[in-house]
Scaffold this active site. Structure first.
Site, PDB file in Angstrom:
ATOM      1  N   ASN A  12       0.847  -1.186   0.000  1.00 40.50           N
ATOM      2  CA  ASN A  12       0.000   0.000   0.000  1.00 40.50           C
ATOM      3  C   ASN A  12       0.893   1.252   0.000  1.00 40.50           C
ATOM      4  OD1 ASN A  12      -1.515   2.226   0.867  1.00 40.50           O
ATOM      5  ND2 ASN A  12      -2.912   0.962   2.080  1.00 40.50           N
ATOM      6  N   ASP A  74      -0.458  -3.859  10.413  1.00 37.90           N
ATOM      7  CA  ASP A  74      -1.844  -4.095  10.027  1.00 37.90           C
ATOM      8  C   ASP A  74      -2.703  -3.067  10.747  1.00 37.90           C
ATOM      9  OD1 ASP A  74      -3.469  -5.929   8.366  1.00 37.90           O
ATOM     10  OD2 ASP A  74      -4.614  -6.078  10.215  1.00 37.90           O
ATOM     11  N   SER A  75      -3.637  -2.503  10.010  1.00 35.83           N
ATOM     12  CA  SER A  75      -4.407  -1.410  10.592  1.00 35.83           C
ATOM     13  C   SER A  75      -5.816  -1.437  10.046  1.00 35.83           C
ATOM     14  CB  SER A  75      -3.725  -0.076  10.267  1.00 35.83           C
ATOM     15  OG  SER A  75      -3.424   0.013   8.892  1.00 35.83           O
ATOM     16  N   PHE A 178      -5.447   9.031   3.478  1.00 39.39           N
ATOM     17  CA  PHE A 178      -5.887   7.961   2.581  1.00 39.39           C
ATOM     18  C   PHE A 178      -7.019   7.204   3.266  1.00 39.39           C
ATOM     19  CE2 PHE A 178      -4.138   3.983   4.427  1.00 39.39           C
ATOM     20  CZ  PHE A 178      -3.322   4.512   5.415  1.00 39.39           C
ATOM     21  N   GLY A 179      -7.485   6.170   2.613  1.00 40.34           N
ATOM     22  CA  GLY A 179      -8.490   5.293   3.217  1.00 40.34           C
ATOM     23  C   GLY A 179      -9.719   6.048   3.732  1.00 40.34           C
ATOM     24  N   TYR A 180     -10.049   5.815   4.986  1.00 38.11           N
ATOM     25  CA  TYR A 180     -11.260   6.385   5.580  1.00 38.11           C
ATOM     26  C   TYR A 180     -11.045   7.801   6.129  1.00 38.11           C
ATOM     27  CZ  TYR A 180     -12.847   1.532   5.363  1.00 38.11           C
ATOM     28  OH  TYR A 180     -13.199   0.282   4.918  1.00 38.11           O
ATOM     29  N   ASP A 181      -9.870   8.374   5.896  1.00 36.06           N
ATOM     30  CA  ASP A 181      -9.560   9.679   6.503  1.00 36.06           C
ATOM     31  C   ASP A 181     -10.570  10.790   6.185  1.00 36.06           C
ATOM     32  OD1 ASP A 181      -7.441   8.713   7.888  1.00 36.06           O
ATOM     33  OD2 ASP A 181      -5.900   9.462   6.527  1.00 36.06           O
ATOM     34  N   LYS A 201      -1.271  14.752  11.534  1.00 36.94           N
ATOM     35  CA  LYS A 201      -1.903  13.426  11.662  1.00 36.94           C
ATOM     36  C   LYS A 201      -0.968  12.474  12.420  1.00 36.94           C
ATOM     37  CE  LYS A 201      -3.571   9.363   9.158  1.00 36.94           C
ATOM     38  NZ  LYS A 201      -3.755   8.635   7.905  1.00 36.94           N
ATOM     39  N   ARG A 207      -1.091   5.093  13.808  1.00 40.51           N
ATOM     40  CA  ARG A 207       0.214   4.690  13.253  1.00 40.51           C
ATOM     41  C   ARG A 207       1.346   5.460  13.925  1.00 40.51           C
ATOM     42  NH1 ARG A 207      -1.570   4.977   8.727  1.00 40.51           N
ATOM     43  NH2 ARG A 207      -2.229   2.819   8.652  1.00 40.51           N
TER      44      ARG A 207
HETATM   45  P1  IMP Z   1      -4.258  -3.422   5.652  1.00 41.51           P
HETATM   46  O1  IMP Z   1      -3.310  -3.117   4.523  1.00 41.51           O
HETATM   47  O2  IMP Z   1      -4.890  -4.759   5.574  1.00 41.51           O
HETATM   48  O3  IMP Z   1      -3.620  -3.139   6.993  1.00 41.51           O
HETATM   49  O4  IMP Z   1      -5.466  -2.405   5.446  1.00 41.51           O
HETATM   50  C1  IMP Z   1      -5.607  -1.260   6.166  1.00 41.51           C
HETATM   51  C2  IMP Z   1      -6.865  -0.529   5.714  1.00 41.51           C
HETATM   52  O5  IMP Z   1      -7.394   0.155   6.843  1.00 41.51           O
HETATM   53  C3  IMP Z   1      -6.571   0.541   4.676  1.00 41.51           C
HETATM   54  O6  IMP Z   1      -6.753   0.066   3.368  1.00 41.51           O
HETATM   55  C4  IMP Z   1      -7.574   1.613   5.033  1.00 41.51           C
HETATM   56  O7  IMP Z   1      -8.804   1.297   4.443  1.00 41.51           O
HETATM   57  C5  IMP Z   1      -7.713   1.477   6.539  1.00 41.51           C
HETATM   58  N1  IMP Z   1      -6.751   2.361   7.240  1.00 41.51           N
HETATM   59  C6  IMP Z   1      -5.709   1.993   8.023  1.00 41.51           C
HETATM   60  N2  IMP Z   1      -5.046   3.063   8.484  1.00 41.51           N
HETATM   61  C7  IMP Z   1      -5.661   4.134   7.968  1.00 41.51           C
HETATM   62  C8  IMP Z   1      -5.410   5.534   8.074  1.00 41.51           C
HETATM   63  O8  IMP Z   1      -4.447   6.019   8.703  1.00 41.51           O
HETATM   64  N3  IMP Z   1      -6.265   6.310   7.413  1.00 41.51           N
HETATM   65  C9  IMP Z   1      -7.324   5.822   6.692  1.00 41.51           C
HETATM   66  N4  IMP Z   1      -7.581   4.538   6.538  1.00 41.51           N
HETATM   67  C10 IMP Z   1      -6.758   3.685   7.183  1.00 41.51           C
END
Ligand code: IMP
Length: 223
Positions: A12, A74-75, A178-181, A201, A207
């Site tokens: 990612n 993992d997040s 990114f993601g849900y931010d 952030k 993180r």
């Molecule tokens: P992973 O690669 O399986 O750990 O997926 C983590 C997913 O969690 C990401 O694709 C996002 O959708 C979400 N995510 C994790 N950390 C963040 C963040 O800091 N901001 C926004 N979305 C996050």
């Protein structure tokens, strides 16, 4: 032990960028899987039930493939009204059925048939989240980040986690992060993480918090 360079088990780019912003000022060079394994030969099956399990799976996959220490991260986002979902399934949320979500999050309400197929995962994940929370008063959510550092043989050197609490907004705000931010308001703030500057952030994020603990560890063992 010295860690001038660390291999991070992620493909990612947004996540790798954040990890670099946080660790490179401390003299640590990070290499991601897109650079080391551009053809995608290394397939990592993230089938853990917890963030920590998945961080370990990823770290060990890297150590096994390259014979060097590996860092797994993992997040994800856990939403109270959705029984903690999408949680460890955050990256794939948009494409999952209710049954798939309930296997990991038994409290997931379901019955909503909101599977959203497509390639733009982040945007679609947000679309689904907004739709599922439409009319829902309880907007509480938190992000979690688990980190695992293993040695070349896969033994755990260090593991930790960081969290940040917040609320899910009623529409997207901002274009950073990114993601849900764009939907995530850290507790007490009108702004979303997508409206924060990167260093802002990192100062409060899941993180940033987990990595602060990792760097303390690294300073102790590899000063
Ligand atoms: P992973 O690669 O399986 O750990 O997926 C983590 C997913 O969690 C990401 O694709 C996002 O959708 C979400 N995510 C994790 N950390 C963040 C963040 O800091 N901001 C926004 N979305 C996050």
């Amino acid at each position: 032990m010295s860690f001038g360079r660390l291999i991070v088990a992620t493909r990612n780019p947004a996540k790798l960028r954040e990890l670099r912003e946080l660790l490179e000022p401390r003299g640590l060079e990070l290499l991601g899987l897109n650079e080391l394994d551009p053809d995608g030969a290394l397939r990592i099956v993230e089938n853990g039930r917890t963030f920590r399990d998945n961080a370990l799976i990823k770290a060990r996959a890297v150590a096994g493939a390259f014979g060097v220490p590996g860092l797994g991260e993992d997040s994800g986002l856990s939403v109270a009204a959705l029984g903690g979902a999408p949680g460890v399934l955050s990256a794939r949320y948009h494409g999952l059925t209710d049954a798939e979500l309930r296997r990991v999050h038994p409290g997931y309400p379901g019955g909503r048939r909101l599977r959203v197929p497509g390639a733009e995962a982040d945007a679609l994940n947000n679309t689904r989240l907004l739709a599922e929370l439409e009319g829902v008063a309880d907007r509480r959510a938190h992000y979690t980040c688990a980190l695992a550092l293993v040695d070349a043989a896969g033994g755990i050197l260090f593991s930790t986690r960081g969290e940040v609490q917040g609320l899910i907004g009623d529409r997207r705000r901002g274009d950073g992060g990114f993601g849900y931010d764009p939907l995530f308001h850290p507790a007490g703030d009108e702004r979303t993480f997508a409206q924060y500057r990167p260093e802002e952030k990192h100062a409060v994020s899941h993180r940033g918090r987990a990595l602060a603990r990792l760097t303390t560890y690294l300073r102790e063992v590899a000063p």
